[in-house]
Scaffold this motif. Structure first.
Motif, PDB file in Angstrom:
ATOM      1  N   VAL A  49     -17.080  -0.080 -17.378  1.00  0.00           N
ATOM      2  CA  VAL A  49     -17.147   1.294 -16.901  1.00  0.00           C
ATOM      3  C   VAL A  49     -16.774   1.335 -15.424  1.00  0.00           C
ATOM      4  N   ALA A  50     -15.946   2.311 -15.052  1.00  0.00           N
ATOM      5  CA  ALA A  50     -15.581   2.541 -13.642  1.00  0.00           C
ATOM      6  C   ALA A  50     -15.911   3.993 -13.309  1.00  0.00           C
ATOM      7  N   ILE A  51     -16.739   4.194 -12.307  1.00  0.00           N
ATOM      8  CA  ILE A  51     -17.153   5.549 -11.939  1.00  0.00           C
ATOM      9  C   ILE A  51     -16.942   5.767 -10.437  1.00  0.00           C
ATOM     10  N   GLY A  52     -16.220   6.820 -10.092  1.00  0.00           N
ATOM     11  CA  GLY A  52     -16.137   7.276  -8.711  1.00  0.00           C
ATOM     12  C   GLY A  52     -15.414   6.352  -7.759  1.00  0.00           C
ATOM     13  N   GLY A  53     -14.557   5.464  -8.257  1.00  0.00           N
ATOM     14  CA  GLY A  53     -13.804   4.586  -7.363  1.00  0.00           C
ATOM     15  C   GLY A  53     -12.768   5.358  -6.564  1.00  0.00           C
ATOM     16  N   THR A  54     -12.352   4.805  -5.427  1.00  0.00           N
ATOM     17  CA  THR A  54     -11.378   5.514  -4.597  1.00  0.00           C
ATOM     18  C   THR A  54      -9.949   5.102  -4.889  1.00  0.00           C
ATOM     19  N   ASP A  55      -9.719   3.849  -5.301  1.00  0.00           N
ATOM     20  CA  ASP A  55      -8.349   3.396  -5.561  1.00  0.00           C
ATOM     21  C   ASP A  55      -8.115   3.397  -7.073  1.00  0.00           C
ATOM     22  N   ASP A  56      -7.679   2.296  -7.646  1.00  0.00           N
ATOM     23  CA  ASP A  56      -7.358   2.253  -9.069  1.00  0.00           C
ATOM     24  C   ASP A  56      -8.580   1.829  -9.884  1.00  0.00           C
ATOM     25  N   GLU A  57      -8.615   2.283 -11.123  1.00  0.00           N
ATOM     26  CA  GLU A  57      -9.737   1.891 -11.971  1.00  0.00           C
ATOM     27  C   GLU A  57      -9.528   0.491 -12.536  1.00  0.00           C
ATOM     28  N   PHE A  58      -8.336   0.236 -13.083  1.00  0.00           N
ATOM     29  CA  PHE A  58      -8.046  -1.056 -13.708  1.00  0.00           C
ATOM     30  C   PHE A  58      -6.697  -1.549 -13.200  1.00  0.00           C
ATOM     31  N   ASP A  59      -6.707  -2.572 -12.360  1.00  0.00           N
ATOM     32  CA  ASP A  59      -5.506  -3.087 -11.705  1.00  0.00           C
ATOM     33  C   ASP A  59      -5.248  -4.511 -12.201  1.00  0.00           C
ATOM     34  N   THR A  60      -4.019  -4.790 -12.635  1.00  0.00           N
ATOM     35  CA  THR A  60      -3.676  -6.109 -13.164  1.00  0.00           C
ATOM     36  C   THR A  60      -2.354  -6.574 -12.565  1.00  0.00           C
ATOM     37  N   PRO A 107      -7.960   6.681   0.877  1.00  0.00           N
ATOM     38  CA  PRO A 107      -7.534   7.359   2.101  1.00  0.00           C
ATOM     39  C   PRO A 107      -6.192   6.874   2.640  1.00  0.00           C
ATOM     40  N   THR A 108      -5.704   5.715   2.171  1.00  0.00           N
ATOM     41  CA  THR A 108      -4.462   5.167   2.730  1.00  0.00           C
ATOM     42  C   THR A 108      -3.401   4.911   1.662  1.00  0.00           C
ATOM     43  N   GLY A 109      -3.641   5.309   0.420  1.00  0.00           N
ATOM     44  CA  GLY A 109      -2.677   5.037  -0.635  1.00  0.00           C
ATOM     45  C   GLY A 109      -2.737   6.104  -1.705  1.00  0.00           C
ATOM     46  N   SER A 110      -2.772   5.667  -2.972  1.00  0.00           N
ATOM     47  CA  SER A 110      -2.859   6.603  -4.083  1.00  0.00           C
ATOM     48  C   SER A 110      -3.898   6.104  -5.071  1.00  0.00           C
ATOM     49  N   SER A 111      -4.562   7.048  -5.697  1.00  0.00           N
ATOM     50  CA  SER A 111      -5.624   6.737  -6.644  1.00  0.00           C
ATOM     51  C   SER A 111      -5.086   6.927  -8.056  1.00  0.00           C
ATOM     52  N   ASN A 112      -5.030   5.822  -8.815  1.00  0.00           N
ATOM     53  CA  ASN A 112      -4.474   5.840 -10.160  1.00  0.00           C
ATOM     54  C   ASN A 112      -5.490   5.314 -11.165  1.00  0.00           C
ATOM     55  N   GLY A 113      -5.217   5.547 -12.438  1.00  0.00           N
ATOM     56  CA  GLY A 113      -6.055   4.979 -13.486  1.00  0.00           C
ATOM     57  C   GLY A 113      -5.723   3.515 -13.682  1.00  0.00           C
ATOM     58  N   PHE A 114      -4.584   3.256 -14.343  1.00  0.00           N
ATOM     59  CA  PHE A 114      -4.048   1.903 -14.433  1.00  0.00           C
ATOM     60  C   PHE A 114      -3.073   1.674 -13.277  1.00  0.00           C
ATOM     61  N   GLU A 115      -3.046   0.460 -12.771  1.00  0.00           N
ATOM     62  CA  GLU A 115      -1.944   0.025 -11.913  1.00  0.00           C
ATOM     63  C   GLU A 115      -1.618  -1.410 -12.287  1.00  0.00           C
ATOM     64  N   SER A 116      -0.328  -1.724 -12.444  1.00  0.00           N
ATOM     65  CA  SER A 116       0.039  -3.055 -12.899  1.00  0.00           C
ATOM     66  C   SER A 116       1.385  -3.468 -12.330  1.00  0.00           C
ATOM     67  N   ASP A 117       1.444  -4.704 -11.825  1.00  0.00           N
ATOM     68  CA  ASP A 117       2.666  -5.308 -11.313  1.00  0.00           C
ATOM     69  C   ASP A 117       2.769  -6.735 -11.840  1.00  0.00           C
ATOM     70  N   ASN A 118       4.006  -7.233 -11.941  1.00  0.00           N
ATOM     71  CA  ASN A 118       4.106  -8.667 -12.178  1.00  0.00           C
ATOM     72  C   ASN A 118       3.605  -9.405 -10.945  1.00  0.00           C
ATOM     73  N   ASP A 119       4.102  -9.008  -9.784  1.00  0.00           N
ATOM     74  CA  ASP A 119       3.547  -9.425  -8.497  1.00  0.00           C
ATOM     75  C   ASP A 119       4.027  -8.410  -7.469  1.00  0.00           C
ATOM     76  N   GLY A 120       3.580  -8.571  -6.228  1.00  0.00           N
ATOM     77  CA  GLY A 120       3.891  -7.578  -5.214  1.00  0.00           C
ATOM     78  C   GLY A 120       5.365  -7.456  -4.894  1.00  0.00           C
ATOM     79  N   SER A 121       6.149  -8.517  -5.143  1.00  0.00           N
ATOM     80  CA  SER A 121       7.575  -8.479  -4.834  1.00  0.00           C
ATOM     81  C   SER A 121       8.427  -8.073  -6.029  1.00  0.00           C
ATOM     82  N   GLY A 122       7.812  -7.967  -7.221  1.00  0.00           N
ATOM     83  CA  GLY A 122       8.574  -7.612  -8.405  1.00  0.00           C
ATOM     84  C   GLY A 122       9.405  -8.744  -8.950  1.00  0.00           C
ATOM     85  N   SER A 123       9.014  -9.971  -8.692  1.00  0.00           N
ATOM     86  CA  SER A 123       9.764 -11.119  -9.183  1.00  0.00           C
ATOM     87  C   SER A 123       9.603 -11.266 -10.693  1.00  0.00           C
ATOM     88  N   SER A 124      10.377 -12.180 -11.265  1.00  0.00           N
ATOM     89  CA  SER A 124      10.253 -12.488 -12.692  1.00  0.00           C
ATOM     90  C   SER A 124       9.414 -13.737 -12.915  1.00  0.00           C
TER      91      SER A 124
END
Length: 305
Positions: free
Chosen positions: A217-228, A250-267
């Motif tokens: 359960v995730a309640i009232g978070g400021t950033d993402d609920e489930f980040d992978t 306060p410095t980004g965006s608040s999403n439900g899911f957020e997912s990246d392979n990695d921060g640079s988008g590599s394969s």
């Protein structure tokens, strides 16, 4: 035929209603209480068993070292002061086995009514399961050491029927600890029936690893609920997220899911591939003009390869 969701919500939110029904016999300190250094490290070796009749205050960066174990019985409460963070290193072990009527509670050391997101750090569990980065660091190296390895079955312990409240301390801009951070944690680890409330960063973030989670359960978070990211390849089932319109990133965006392979988008391999099943996410209810400055964005952001 209409089916009521009320029994489901009641079941998911049982953790919120269950509180200890007794007074603490004593108090104790966890970590290095150095008033001049809020990041003062403490390195636990051996086995330490806490007492549910004792109210604990967590200080600094508390590391459970490789080969060490911390045992937290059902009904234990731990207060976190600013920056205080519990970190299980790769090879370390946590047994936080709460029950439905005696949850383990990690919360702010501030008085009730004066608690806010980011009051303290949070819980970090690191393991030896595969990640797709070489020698990755948690939050820019604020947490010492790296994580990840070649054992998808790695076991970092048990974390069940636990509440994590008001975590996400901001060490510096864009370097906040999540509510529950999992780095390279293997599927031998047992994580379920966990509630993260009012985190100043993500409620849950999985950096690589293979661990499965359920009933979270995730309640009232400021950033993402489930980040992978970083090659996480676990399964998550029975997930519930509920937003509070008063709290967003306060410095980004608040999403439900957020997912990246990695921060640079590599394969890089393994590629991030979580499987989510049976998820309910409820965005901030519109009750009038938007709260000034809120950054609620998307139910899901899937990006960077």
């Amino acid at each position: 035929m209409k089916k009521s969701t009320l029994p489901i919500l009641i079941g998911l939110l049982t953790l919120a209603a269950a509180v200890p029904a007794f007074a603490w016999v004593g108090t104790a300190e966890l970590g290095n209480n150095d008033p001049g250094d809020e990041r003062a490290p403490f390195n636990q070796t051996g086995i330490r068993t806490l007492d549910p009749d004792t109210l604990y205050t967590l200080h600094g960066l508390y590391y459970v070292e490789d080969g060490a174990s911390i045992i937290i019985p059902a009904g234990t409460t731990i207060y976190g002061v600013p920056a205080a963070t519990l970190i299980i290193k790769p090879g370390g072990y946590i047994d936080a086995s709460g029950t439905w009527n005696k949850p383990i509670v990690f919360t702010s050391s501030e008085a009730p009514g004066n608690r806010f997101p980011g009051d303290w750090g949070g819980v970090v569990i690191l393991g030896n399961a595969p990640v797709n980065k070489e020698d990755p660091l948690i939050e820019g190296g604020i947490i010492e050491g790296t994580y990840g390895g070649d054992d998808p079955e790695d076991n970092s312990g048990i974390f069940k029927y636990c509440r994590i409240e008001y975590p996400g301390y901001r060490f510096q801009l864009n370097n906040e600890i999540n509510g529950l951070t999992l780095g390279g944690v293997g599927r031998g680890t047992e994580i379920h029936h966990v509630q993260v409330s009012y985190s100043f960063d993500d409620s849950y973030e999985c950096f690589g690893g293979t661990v499965d989670l359920h009933h979270i359960v995730a309640i009232g978070g400021t950033d993402d609920e489930f980040d992978t990211d970083h090659g996480y390849r676990g399964e998550l089932q029975f997930c519930f997220g509920l937003r509070d319109p008063e709290f967003s990133d306060p410095t980004g965006s608040s999403n439900g899911f957020e997912s990246d392979n990695d921060g640079s988008g590599s394969s890089a391999w393994p590629q991030t591939h979580p499987v989510f099943s049976n998820v309910t996410m409820i965005g901030p209810e519109y009750v009038g003009p938007a709260v000034p400055g809120n950054t609620f964005k998307n139910a899901g952001v899937l990006r960077r390869n």
